[in-house]
Design a protein around this motif. Structure first.
Motif, PDB file in Angstrom:
ATOM      1  N   ASP A 189      14.182  10.032  10.000  1.00  0.00           N
ATOM      2  CA  ASP A 189      13.371  10.689   9.697  1.00  0.00           C
ATOM      3  C   ASP A 189      14.091  12.277  10.613  1.00  0.00           C
ATOM      4  N   GLY A 190      15.460  12.305  10.305  1.00  0.00           N
ATOM      5  CA  GLY A 190      16.090  13.666  10.676  1.00  0.00           C
ATOM      6  C   GLY A 190      16.430  13.616  11.487  1.00  0.00           C
ATOM      7  N   SER A 191      16.427  12.573  12.834  1.00  0.00           N
ATOM      8  CA  SER A 191      17.029  12.087  13.670  1.00  0.00           C
ATOM      9  C   SER A 191      18.117  13.581  14.331  1.00  0.00           C
ATOM     10  N   ALA A 192      18.847  12.340  13.690  1.00  0.00           N
ATOM     11  CA  ALA A 192      20.321  13.079  14.420  1.00  0.00           C
ATOM     12  C   ALA A 192      20.384  14.648  13.728  1.00  0.00           C
ATOM     13  N   GLU A 193      19.945  15.614  12.693  1.00  0.00           N
ATOM     14  CA  GLU A 193      20.330  16.926  12.599  1.00  0.00           C
ATOM     15  C   GLU A 193      19.052  17.203  14.101  1.00  0.00           C
ATOM     16  N   ILE A 194      18.246  17.155  13.993  1.00  0.00           N
ATOM     17  CA  ILE A 194      17.211  17.349  15.621  1.00  0.00           C
ATOM     18  C   ILE A 194      17.986  17.035  17.037  1.00  0.00           C
TER      19      ILE A 194
END
Length: 217
Positions: free
Chosen positions: A39-44
């Motif tokens: 869900d894009g956690s790393a990028e966030i």
């Protein structure tokens, strides 16, 4: 220069990350260990100033261990990345270790509502904690929030890479005759849009208790 790192194991916690990182105390360096989020956690997390560690091997223990190996500070804290626990309590936990009052400082969850901690998760936690007290460890929770010295934790040699990790930590701390201090901490419902991998279902709780029972055996 910081001397405290905060390890935050993460699997699909995009909705909670901004709030959690925004509440990390000043001088504490957050390390978000991404455990295969989609869900894009790393990028966030990176966009909000966290150091991102990637651990492809699934499992709570795998994520926590990867974070511990990336720690640079003298002290390390562990905190769930779902918004259920307030990072503001971390300085108090670290202070107990820093001042020599404890080798391991842990939080005892006090739910603000029944929704915050489902009955099956509370029951599983209570069962395991009771078994720990029989072994002489004065705790009432399996410590989802904790603080210790990095080098001391590494010396314990915790091997579990699944849900049994926190229990193995407590068992080995007891065997090493660590002073363990437990403080009440507020336990809130998870951030909207996130779901616990353990307490979110009866099956998840059973799986966690199974892993922990294996550690006790």
């Amino acid at each position: 220069m910081h001397d405290v790192d905060v390890v935050l194991p993460c699997l699909d916690e995009a909705a909670a990350i901004p709030g959690v990182l925004g509440a990390i105390p000043r001088g504490f360096r957050p390390l978000v260990v991404d455990n295969g989020s989609r869900d894009g956690s790393a990028e966030i997390a990176a966009a909000h100033g966290a150091v991102v560690v990637r651990e492809p091997r699934r499992g709570y223990g795998a994520a926590v261990h990867a974070g511990l190996m990336a720690v640079e500070g003298e002290f390390v804290c562990f905190l769930d990345c779902d918004g259920s626990l307030d990072p503001a309590v971390l300085p108090t936990l670290v202070g107990l270790v820093r001042q020599g009052q404890a080798d391991l400082a842990v939080g005892r969850r006090v739910p603000v509502s029944a929704k915050a901690w489902p009955w099956h998760a509370r029951a599983g936690n209570a069962l395991i904690a009771r078994l720990l007290r029989r072994r002489g460890l004065p705790v009432h929770d399996i410590a989802p929030i904790r603080a210790a010295r990095r080098t001391a934790l590494l010396r314990l040699g915790i091997a579990d890479r699944a849900f049994g990790y926190p229990l193995e930590l407590l068992c080995k701390a007891a065997a090493a005759q660590w002073r363990v201090c437990e403080l009440d901490v507020e336990y809130r419902p998870r951030a909207s849009g996130t779901r616990s991998k353990v307490s979110g279902s009866v099956l998840g709780t059973i799986r966690a208790v199974r892993d922990m029972a294996g550690v006790l055996r």
